[in-house]
Design a protein around this motif. Structure first.
Motif, PDB file in Angstrom:
ATOM      1  N   ALA A   1      46.988  44.562  53.182  1.00  9.12           N
ATOM      2  CA  ALA A   1      47.622  45.138  52.039  1.00  9.12           C
ATOM      3  C   ALA A   1      47.821  43.852  51.078  1.00  9.12           C
ATOM      4  N   GLN A   2      48.394  42.854  51.774  1.00 12.48           N
ATOM      5  CA  GLN A   2      48.921  41.470  51.051  1.00 12.48           C
ATOM      6  C   GLN A   2      47.628  40.786  50.553  1.00 12.48           C
TER       7      GLN A   2
ATOM      8  N   ASP B   1      44.806  42.372  50.245  1.00 17.80           N
ATOM      9  CA  ASP B   1      43.997  43.313  49.050  1.00 17.80           C
ATOM     10  C   ASP B   1      44.823  42.963  47.629  1.00 17.80           C
ATOM     11  N   SER B   2      46.080  42.797  47.708  1.00 23.88           N
ATOM     12  CA  SER B   2      46.591  42.667  46.436  1.00 23.88           C
ATOM     13  C   SER B   2      46.579  41.446  45.633  1.00 23.88           C
ATOM     14  N   SER B   3      46.268  40.480  46.588  1.00 26.35           N
ATOM     15  CA  SER B   3      46.026  39.088  46.020  1.00 26.35           C
ATOM     16  C   SER B   3      44.667  38.836  45.508  1.00 26.35           C
TER      17      SER B   3
END
Length: 53
Positions: free
Chosen positions: A47-48, A50-52
Motif C-alpha cells: 500500500a505504501q 502504491d500510494s507513492s
C-alpha cells in the motif's frame, strides 16, 4: 516437557513456521497484540508503494 516423537514434531513445526525478516519488518509485526501476520505486513508495504507512485 515433550517425549520422543512429539518433541521432534514440535521442533519441526516451529522451524517450518519461521520467516526471516529485517529489523524494520520485525518491529512492524510486533506493533499489534497479537502480532500482525506476514501477509498483513506485506499488504502494508505494498500500500505504501502504491500510494507513492
Amino acid at each position: 516437557m515433550y517425549q520422543g516423537e512429539d518433541e521432534q514434531r514440535t521442533i519441526d513445526n516451529a522451524i517450518s513456521n519461521l520467516i526471516p525478516v529485517c529489523a524494520s519488518c520485525h518491529r512492524v509485526i510486533h506493533r499489534a497484540r497479537p502480532p500482525y501476520q506476514m501477509e498483513e505486513v506485506k499488504d502494508f508495504y505494498q500500500a505504501q508503494l502504491d500510494s507513492s507512485i
